[in-house]
Design a protein around this motif. Structure first.
Motif, PDB file in Angstrom:
ATOM      1  N   LYS A 126       0.832  -1.217   0.000  1.00  0.00           N
ATOM      2  CA  LYS A 126       0.000   0.000   0.000  1.00  0.00           C
ATOM      3  C   LYS A 126       0.863   1.262   0.000  1.00  0.00           C
ATOM      4  O   LYS A 126       0.580   2.228  -0.711  1.00  0.00           O
ATOM      5  N   LYS A 231      -6.713  -8.047  -3.153  1.00  0.00           N
ATOM      6  CA  LYS A 231      -7.540  -6.844  -2.955  1.00  0.00           C
ATOM      7  C   LYS A 231      -7.730  -6.113  -4.276  1.00  0.00           C
ATOM      8  O   LYS A 231      -6.750  -5.841  -4.986  1.00  0.00           O
ATOM      9  N   GLN A 232      -8.978  -5.781  -4.568  1.00  0.00           N
ATOM     10  CA  GLN A 232      -9.310  -5.091  -5.810  1.00  0.00           C
ATOM     11  C   GLN A 232      -8.548  -3.771  -5.965  1.00  0.00           C
ATOM     12  O   GLN A 232      -8.196  -3.363  -7.079  1.00  0.00           O
ATOM     13  N   GLU A 233      -8.259  -3.096  -4.853  1.00  0.00           N
ATOM     14  CA  GLU A 233      -7.585  -1.783  -4.927  1.00  0.00           C
ATOM     15  C   GLU A 233      -6.214  -1.873  -5.562  1.00  0.00           C
ATOM     16  O   GLU A 233      -5.678  -0.860  -6.039  1.00  0.00           O
ATOM     17  N   ARG A 236      -5.621  -2.494 -10.600  1.00  0.00           N
ATOM     18  CA  ARG A 236      -6.018  -1.395 -11.486  1.00  0.00           C
ATOM     19  C   ARG A 236      -4.763  -0.598 -11.806  1.00  0.00           C
ATOM     20  O   ARG A 236      -3.682  -0.930 -11.343  1.00  0.00           O
TER      21      ARG A 236
END
Length: 370
Positions: A126, A231-233, A236
């Motif tokens: 993150k 995790k989708q976050e 992308r």
């Protein structure tokens, strides 16, 4: 050239505290752990070594008040070494922390340690996501063993493997007993398991170029890291296109949770072989056990690596000497990174819960720059 970093460790019979390097091979021919002797070896095939491994022997709690034992870890990284290095630096520390809280080793302690390690790495992802998005596609298989109070705890997420060599009393032959299951969707049972966990996704496992992969991307169904499939976050932009899924997902596609088993060790249990799939791709469980049982202990892990290289060369109808001339990166087309840790068990020591030894810590692999 591979870079290696080491913590202090006891001197083994090879006379070198931290092992030795010969080209793409690192090895520690013989050392002593709490319950006997051990041997380690690592050979690089990828352009940068992605495997990491460690052996820790001594106190298993951070407060030094709990039990003593031996911890073995094999971490087969993919997409780089960031995840496997993070696990090397954190999993055992997390085990010791939770073991201190519970005053002992248990399945719950190990599960909590895996969970904390996964959460820790995802928090690194993150923080670095925007500047280094490729870290989201880095992950590692994680095989850990803990020998303590006459028991062996095995925790596995991914497709590394541990095999026990056990002497049969009637024949005196040493039999191979596999103590872990692989979480690789090229195995039918694992494909079925993954489909059961994702009943509404007909594309959860896809066969591409004759190889089954989760979402057409990765063969293992459990790992530490691989944030882009947790995790989708992280699935992308700015993640490279080849890792991005066409539809959003709302629960983790891969699992970090280990499969854990506990084994009572007896006098017939002679040794354990912990290894990444690079070894098992080339040699069967029984072949490996036969080599260990019929060879001197000193240098046994290196001997297993060389046996695997001989088999890899034989499959390509070439000489081992020619295979060994191939540089890292290109070498990956012939075999994977291979990590082997052979742990011998002295039955007089395994059942002795009052043993005390100065801490030993040794690592196989390199160092990642975060």
């Amino acid at each position: 050239m591979v870079r290696f970093c080491w913590k202090p460790a006891s001197v083994g019979d090879d006379g070198d505290v931290n092992g030795r390097v010969e080209g793409l091979l690192w090895y520690k021919d013989l050392g002593n752990h709490l319950y006997g002797e051990f041997s380690m070896a690592v050979i690089q095939a990828n352009s940068s070594l992605e495997d990491r491994s460690q052996l820790e022997s001594g106190p298993l709690t951070s407060d030094y008040l709990g039990p003593q034992g031996t911890f073995i870890g094999v971490y087969d990284g993919h997409g780089g070494s960031a995840a496997s290095q993070f696990v090397t630096d954190n999993l055992f520390a997390n085990v010791k922390s939770f073991a201190a809280e519970h005053q002992g080793i248990s399945e719950n302690v190990i599960r909590r340690a895996f969970s904390a390690t996964e959460e820790g790495f995802l928090s690194v992802v993150k923080k670095q996501w925007l500047s280094k998005p490729q870290i989201a596609s880095t992950g590692t298989c994680c095989l850990a063993g803990i020998i303590c109070n006459g028991r062996l705890y095995v925790a596995n997420a991914g497709d590394s493997r541990v095999v026990l060599g056990r002497v049969e009393r009637a024949t005196r032959e040493i039999t191979a007993i596999q103590l872990s299951a692989e979480h690789n969707v090229n195995i039918q049972m694992e494909r079925d398991e993954v489909r059961t966990r994702h009943p509404y996704d007909p594309q959860i496992v896809v066969k591409k170029h004759n190889v089954w992969r989760v979402k057409g991307l990765i063969q293992v169904s459990r790992s530490i890291g691989d944030a882009y499939l947790k995790k989708q976050e992280f699935n992308r932009e700015p993640l490279p296109n080849k890792f991005r899924l066409p539809e959003p997902f709302f629960k983790p596609i891969l699992s970090y949770e280990p499969e854990i088993s506990v084994h009572k060790l007896g006098p017939e249990d002679q040794f354990l072989i912990f290894a990444s799939d690079g070894l098992w791709d080339q040699l069967s469980n029984q072949e490996v056990v036969n080599i260990v049982s019929n060879s001197p202990r000193n240098g046994i892990a290196r001997r297993l690596v060389k046996a695997a290289l001989r088999e890899a060369a034989r499959k390509r109808e070439m000489r081992v000497s020619d295979l060994q001339k191939i540089e890292e990166g290109v070498r990956r087309h012939f075999h994977d990174d291979i990590t082997v840790i052979v742990v011998y068990l002295n039955p007089k020591l395994v059942d002795n819960s009052s043993l005390l030894a100065s801490p030993l810590s040794i690592r196989g692999g390199g160092s990642a720059n975060f």
